[in-house]
Each structure stands twice: as C-alpha cells, then as structure tokens.
Design a protein around this motif. Structure first.
Motif, PDB file in Angstrom:
ATOM      1  N   ILE A 160       0.842  -1.188   0.000  1.00  0.00           N
ATOM      2  CA  ILE A 160       0.000   0.000   0.000  1.00  0.00           C
ATOM      3  C   ILE A 160       0.879   1.240   0.000  1.00  0.00           C
ATOM      4  O   ILE A 160       1.714   1.423   0.891  1.00  0.00           O
ATOM      5  CB  ILE A 160      -0.924   0.038   1.237  1.00  0.00           C
ATOM      6  N   GLY A 161       0.693   2.086  -0.988  1.00  0.00           N
ATOM      7  CA  GLY A 161       1.372   3.368  -1.038  1.00  0.00           C
ATOM      8  C   GLY A 161       0.400   4.462  -0.632  1.00  0.00           C
ATOM      9  O   GLY A 161      -0.757   4.444  -1.049  1.00  0.00           O
ATOM     10  N   VAL A 162       0.854   5.389   0.183  1.00  0.00           N
ATOM     11  CA  VAL A 162       0.019   6.508   0.615  1.00  0.00           C
ATOM     12  C   VAL A 162       0.642   7.788   0.078  1.00  0.00           C
ATOM     13  O   VAL A 162       1.755   8.159   0.458  1.00  0.00           O
ATOM     14  CB  VAL A 162      -0.116   6.571   2.147  1.00  0.00           C
ATOM     15  N   SER A 163      -0.073   8.444  -0.824  1.00  0.00           N
ATOM     16  CA  SER A 163       0.419   9.662  -1.461  1.00  0.00           C
ATOM     17  C   SER A 163       0.100  10.856  -0.579  1.00  0.00           C
ATOM     18  O   SER A 163      -1.063  11.207  -0.386  1.00  0.00           O
ATOM     19  CB  SER A 163      -0.248   9.813  -2.834  1.00  0.00           C
ATOM     20  N   LEU A 182       4.423   8.020  -0.255  1.00  0.00           N
ATOM     21  CA  LEU A 182       4.823   8.488  -1.575  1.00  0.00           C
ATOM     22  C   LEU A 182       4.562   9.986  -1.659  1.00  0.00           C
ATOM     23  O   LEU A 182       3.598  10.482  -1.062  1.00  0.00           O
ATOM     24  CB  LEU A 182       4.021   7.771  -2.667  1.00  0.00           C
ATOM     25  N   PRO A 183       5.391  10.726  -2.388  1.00  0.00           N
ATOM     26  CA  PRO A 183       5.167  12.175  -2.484  1.00  0.00           C
ATOM     27  C   PRO A 183       3.882  12.497  -3.248  1.00  0.00           C
ATOM     28  O   PRO A 183       3.606  11.894  -4.280  1.00  0.00           O
ATOM     29  CB  PRO A 183       6.402  12.675  -3.234  1.00  0.00           C
ATOM     30  N   ALA A 184       3.106  13.417  -2.694  1.00  0.00           N
ATOM     31  CA  ALA A 184       1.877  13.852  -3.357  1.00  0.00           C
ATOM     32  C   ALA A 184       2.163  15.046  -4.246  1.00  0.00           C
ATOM     33  O   ALA A 184       3.118  15.797  -4.025  1.00  0.00           O
ATOM     34  CB  ALA A 184       0.817  14.211  -2.317  1.00  0.00           C
ATOM     35  N   SER A 185       1.322  15.215  -5.254  1.00  0.00           N
ATOM     36  CA  SER A 185       1.399  16.359  -6.151  1.00  0.00           C
ATOM     37  C   SER A 185       0.225  17.283  -5.875  1.00  0.00           C
ATOM     38  O   SER A 185      -0.772  16.874  -5.270  1.00  0.00           O
ATOM     39  CB  SER A 185       1.364  15.888  -7.601  1.00  0.00           C
TER      40      SER A 185
END
Length: 252
Positions: A54-57, A79-82
């Motif tokens: 599971i990746g969390v942006s 994970l980095p969010a945009s």
C-alpha cells in the motif's frame, strides 16, 4: 483472496478547511472515528481485503509519521503527493507498479468486502474501472446523506472513490483527467474536448452509465468499465462536517 497493490490519496491543499477545522486536526486523515484515524481505517481495510503493498500519497509529515505506527500485514510506504490528484495517481501508479487499486483517505467506512467484490467484478478485458453506487442503494443504506449524483438514462449513480488501473494504457485516463482539471473554470473547453454529441446525449438523459463510461474510455484510448456496487455506504466519504457527523453516527 488475491493479493493486490493499492494507492491511497492523502494529499491536501496545504491550508485548513471547514472539515479539518471542525474536527480539530491538521489533515482529514488524522480525524478519529471510533478510536481510529481515517488513515488507519482505510489502510487496515485494504490490507484485510488482500493488499500486500500500500502506497500513501501525501505531503503531510504527520500522515507519513503515522504510517509507521499502523500495524497491518501489508507493506506500507509514503509516496510524495502532487498538487493535482490526477498527477498524484499517475506518479503513485508509476512508483508502485500496475495493476493498482486507487482510493482516498477520506473513505471512512471502507470495508474489505467492498474492495473484494469490486475487484472480482472488474472484467478481465478492462483497462480501467470505477465503482459506482445506484441512488437507491445509497438512500437505503444512509437516507440522511447528501451525495452528488450523475444522471443517466438508466438511473442516477454516485461515485465510490474506488478505481482500478490494470495496465499502462489506463494511465491515458489520468491524462484526460488532468486536461479536464485544467479546464474546470472553462466548461466550454471541456465540452469541446468531449465532443458535442456526448455532451448533448448526457444532458438530454439519453446515455446509459455504461455508454457514457465506454465513450469516455474511447476518448482516452482505453477500455473503461463502470462497476455497480450493492453497498450504498461505499458512496459515503468525508468531505464536510455533516459527512463526519453522519459517519460517526453510522460507525457508532
């Protein structure tokens, strides 16, 4: 259960909003519901449904820190969010690999069985799928909720914040999404992009849900499918204070 990879969108606008101010937190993922944060509830539901990764942006330090404290069977990573949700999906999908299930951190009532049923119902030939709930199912499960509905020839449906991207072609949908986002203050450009025939068919109520989704998919060069869910609560997320009051009442 078949193992799968999931992406949770937990970005923010970087400023307080009515919901977080009402809840007294800095990010909606930190809101507590029945003793657990929304972030923990969503991640746990995905893990219990069979997610192995599971990746969390997110761009929020508190959210990233909380990830290390959640105990589930799945591997979790931040994970980095945009600034754009669609771009966060693209970057998250590329980082995690495809296929990937996508949902949001405000899916407060998310249940493993909703996810399992959705994945089982996605046709094998589909590049991208979205889960939607018929209006009758939503009203039966939560008569008090105020949801937004899309009207089609075969009824009204509400989105459920669950999407499945099977392969690299599915990323074409994200590119279309980004274009629509960029034109959100210029609706005439969205109309021109989608084509007058499709727009007119929708406005006149002539398109069924399946027809509309298939045509949108064709615009993006993919095979797209709308998956209907019998679980009306799957359409209930937490966007405003009234939503939070409702889910707290439902969750007890």
């Amino acid at each position: 259960m078949t193992a799968f990879t999931a992406l949770v969108l937990a970005g923010s606008r970087g400023e307080p909003d009515a919901l977080t101010a009402y809840a007294g937190v800095s990010h909606k993922g930190l809101i507590e519901l029945s003793g657990r944060t929304l972030l923990e509830r969503v991640v746990t539901a995905l893990s219990d449904a069979g997610a192995s990764h599971i990746g969390v942006s997110t761009a929020d330090a508190a959210i990233a820190d909380l990830l290390g404290k959640i105990k589930v069977a799945a591997t979790i990573e931040a994970l980095p969010a945009s600034p754009s949700p669609s771009l966060s999906v693209r970057q998250g999908a590329e980082a995690l690999g495809l296929p990937v299930l996508v949902t949001t951190v405000d899916h407060a009532l998310l249940q493993p069985e909703w996810v399992i049923r959705f994945l089982a119902d996605v046709p094998e030939q589909t590049d991208v799928a979205a889960l939607l709930a018929p209006e009758a199912a939503v009203h039966a499960a939560a008569p008090e909720t105020q949801r937004s509905y899309m009207r089609f020839a075969d009824g009204r449906y509400s989105g459920c914040n669950l999407f499945y991207l099977r392969n690299a072609r599915a990323l074409n949908v994200i590119d279309l999404w980004r274009r629509i986002e960029s034109y959100r203050k210029q609706p005439w450009k969205i109309a021109a992009m989608l084509g007058p025939g499709m727009l007119l068919g929708y406005l006149m109520g002539r398109l069924t849900l399946d027809q509309a989704v298939a045509r949108l998919g064709a615009k993006a060069g993919v095979t797209a499918t709308a998956v209907r869910t019998p679980y009306g609560l799957a359409a209930v997320d937490v966007d405003k204070p009234a939503d939070l009051d409702l889910v707290r009442q439902i969750a007890g």
